[in-house]
Design a protein around this motif. Structure first.
Motif, short mmCIF file in Angstrom:
data_model
loop_
_atom_site.label_atom_id
_atom_site.label_comp_id
_atom_site.label_asym_id
_atom_site.label_seq_id
_atom_site.Cartn_x
_atom_site.Cartn_y
_atom_site.Cartn_z
N MET A 1 0.93 -1.13 0.18
CA MET A 1 -0.08 -0.02 -0.01
C MET A 1 0.96 1.33 -0.09
O MET A 1 0.43 2.24 -0.69
CB MET A 1 -0.71 0.10 1.10
CG MET A 1 -1.88 1.16 1.30
SD MET A 1 -1.20 2.64 2.56
CE MET A 1 -1.06 1.78 3.75
N ARG A 2 2.03 1.30 0.68
CA ARG A 2 2.83 2.44 0.61
C ARG A 2 3.62 2.54 -0.65
O ARG A 2 3.86 3.72 -1.06
CB ARG A 2 3.91 2.15 1.78
CG ARG A 2 3.13 2.20 3.32
CD ARG A 2 4.28 2.00 4.36
NE ARG A 2 3.63 2.02 5.73
CZ ARG A 2 3.22 1.04 6.39
NH1 ARG A 2 3.52 -0.25 5.93
NH2 ARG A 2 2.52 0.91 7.51
N LEU A 3 4.02 1.34 -1.31
CA LEU A 3 4.56 1.44 -2.39
C LEU A 3 3.58 2.21 -3.28
O LEU A 3 4.14 2.88 -4.49
CB LEU A 3 5.00 0.01 -2.93
CG LEU A 3 5.69 -0.19 -4.45
CD1 LEU A 3 7.03 0.46 -4.25
CD2 LEU A 3 5.69 -1.49 -4.64
N GLU B 1 -1.75 -2.72 -10.84
CA GLU B 1 -1.18 -4.04 -10.69
C GLU B 1 -1.28 -4.35 -9.19
O GLU B 1 -1.60 -5.60 -9.05
CB GLU B 1 0.12 -4.00 -11.09
CG GLU B 1 0.42 -3.70 -12.43
CD GLU B 1 1.90 -3.53 -12.82
OE1 GLU B 1 2.65 -3.98 -12.15
OE2 GLU B 1 2.33 -3.56 -14.00
N LEU B 2 -1.09 -3.40 -8.41
CA LEU B 2 -1.14 -3.77 -6.81
C LEU B 2 -2.47 -3.97 -6.43
O LEU B 2 -2.70 -4.91 -5.47
CB LEU B 2 -0.62 -2.56 -6.07
CG LEU B 2 1.10 -2.42 -5.91
CD1 LEU B 2 1.39 -1.05 -5.45
CD2 LEU B 2 1.65 -3.65 -5.76
N GLN C 1 -8.10 -3.05 5.01
CA GLN C 1 -7.75 -1.70 5.11
C GLN C 1 -6.72 -1.16 3.87
O GLN C 1 -6.94 -0.27 3.19
CB GLN C 1 -7.05 -1.19 6.63
CG GLN C 1 -8.37 -1.30 7.63
CD GLN C 1 -9.31 -0.22 7.08
OE1 GLN C 1 -10.46 -0.62 6.92
NE2 GLN C 1 -9.05 1.36 7.22
N SER C 2 -5.51 -1.87 3.87
CA SER C 2 -4.53 -1.75 2.59
C SER C 2 -5.30 -1.85 1.37
O SER C 2 -4.95 -0.94 0.53
CB SER C 2 -3.50 -2.71 3.04
OG SER C 2 -2.72 -2.50 4.39
N LEU C 3 -6.07 -2.78 1.29
CA LEU C 3 -6.64 -3.02 -0.12
C LEU C 3 -7.70 -2.11 -0.22
O LEU C 3 -7.66 -1.31 -1.57
CB LEU C 3 -7.57 -4.36 -0.13
CG LEU C 3 -8.37 -4.59 -1.18
CD1 LEU C 3 -7.28 -4.66 -2.53
CD2 LEU C 3 -9.08 -5.96 -1.27
N ALA C 4 -8.53 -1.34 0.62
CA ALA C 4 -9.45 -0.31 0.38
C ALA C 4 -8.48 0.96 -0.01
O ALA C 4 -9.09 1.63 -0.88
CB ALA C 4 -10.20 -0.04 1.59
#
Length: 285
Positions: free
Chosen positions: A194-196, A211-212, A243-246
Motif C-alpha cells: 500500500m505504501r509502495l 497492478e497492486l 484496510q490496505s486493499l481499500a
C-alpha cells in the motif's frame, strides 16, 4: 526454679554434632540428584531461549532496514543498485538465521517458536517485498525455505567440525518457516505494498497502483478462504489487510476518475488526505 523454661533433651548436644547427625540421616538421595539435573536442564533451556530472542530481535531490525531500503526503489535513478544492496542486507539476515538454526540443532523448534516467530515474520515480509518488486508475484514458502539451508562455508567452522567429528554433527543446518509465520509475513506485506502504491503515484507511475490493486485482491481472497478456521493471529491480520486493499482501490479510483484533472505531483497529497479520512471513519489512530 519456678517460672523457668524446661530444658529440651536435644539441647545437651552441640549444634555441630546435631548438624552432622542430620546430614547422616538425610544423605543426597536419588530424588535430589534428579532435581539438580532438572535444574541444570531448565537453566540451559532458558539461556538458549534468551539467545534466540536476541537473534530474533536482530533479524527483525535488519529486515526492517531492508524494507526501508526497498521503498526507495521507485524514486531511485538506478533501481538495480537498490536491489543489489537489499540482497546484501538479506544475506546478512540469513547469517543470523543460520545462528538460529545452529541453536535449534537437535531441539524441537516449536518449543522455541515464540522466541523466533517475530523475526521470521519480518524476514518473510522483507523477502516477499523484494520478490514482488522483481517479479510482480508472491514468493512461495517452499522458495523461502530453500534459501534457509546453510552449509559450513567458513574455514573456522570447518575446522571446528573436523575437531568435533566425534560428535557426528552435520555440515548443514536448515530452518523451516512455519505456514503461520508465512501467512503473517504475507499479511504484513500488504501494508508495504500500500505504501509502495502511494509513493509510486507520487513519482508519476500510474500503472503500478492498478497492478497492486489486482495483486492485493488476490491475496485478500486467499485469506478469506482461511477465515476463522485458521490461527487467531491470521484472523487478526485480515482487518489490516482489508484496510490496505481499500486504500489502494481508492487510489485507483482517484486515478481513473480524476487522474486527468489533477496534476501528477498533487495526486499523492490527495491520496494521503483520503487515507486519513478512511482511518478516521474506521476508528484507526
Amino acid at each position: 526454679g519456678s517460672g523457668g523454661f524446661r530444658k529440651r533433651k536435644h539441647d545437651n548436644f552441640p549444634h555441630g554434632q546435631r548438624r552432622e547427625e542430620k546430614e547422616n540421616v538425610n544423605p543426597p538421595s536419588a530424588l535430589m540428584t534428579s532435581f539438580k539435573s532438572f535444574q541444570l536442564e531448565l537453566d540451559t533451556r532458558h539461556d538458549k531461549y534468551e539467545r534466540l530472542v536476541k537473534l530474533s530481535r536482530d533479524i527483525t531490525i535488519e529486515s526492517k532496514r531492508t524494507i526501508f531500503l526497498l521503498h526507495r526503489f521507485t524514486s531511485a535513478p538506478n533501481g538495480e543498485e537498490i536491489l543489489s544492496e537489499s540482497e546484501v542486507k538479506l544475506d546478512a539476515v540469513r547469517r543470523k538465521i543460520k545462528q538460529v538454526a545452529q541453536e535449534l540443532m537437535g531441539e524441537d523448534m516449536y518449543q522455541f517458536h515464540r522466541a523466533i516467530s517475530p523475526g521470521l515474520q519480518e524476514y518473510v515480509e522483507a523477502v516477499s517485498f523484494q520478490y514482488f518488486i522483481k517479479t510482480r508475484s508472491l514468493i512461495s514458502v517452499e522458495e523461502i525455505n530453500k534459501q534457509l539451508i546453510f552449509t559450513a562455508e567458513d574455514r573456522e567452522e570447518t575446522t571446528n567440525m573436523t575437531s568435533n567429528s566425534h560428535d557426528k554433527q552435520p555440515h548443514t543446518w536448515s530452518l523451516k518457516v512455519t505456514p503461520v509465520d508465512y501467512l503473517l509475513g504475507v499479511a504484513d506485506l500488504t501494508g508495504e505494498l500500500m505504501r509502495l502504491c502511494i509513493s509510486s503515484v507520487g513519482n508519476g507511475d500510474i500503472d503500478t497502483p492498478f497492478e497492486l490493486s489486482q495483486f492485493l485482491r488476490q491475496i485478500y481472497d486467499g485469506f478469506t478462504f482461511i477465515g476463522n478456521t485458521g490461527p487467531y493471529e491470521v484472523s487478526k491480520k485480515l482487518y489490516t489487510l482489508k484496510q490496505s486493499l481499500a486504500k489502494v482501490e481508492n487510489a485507483c479510483y482517484t486515478l481513473k476518475v480524476r487522474g486527468s484533472e489533477i496534476p501528477k505531483h498533487m495526486l499523492a497529497d490527495v491520496f494521503s488526505t483520503k487515507t486519513e479520512l478512511i482511518d478516521q471513519e474506521e476508528g484507526l489512530p
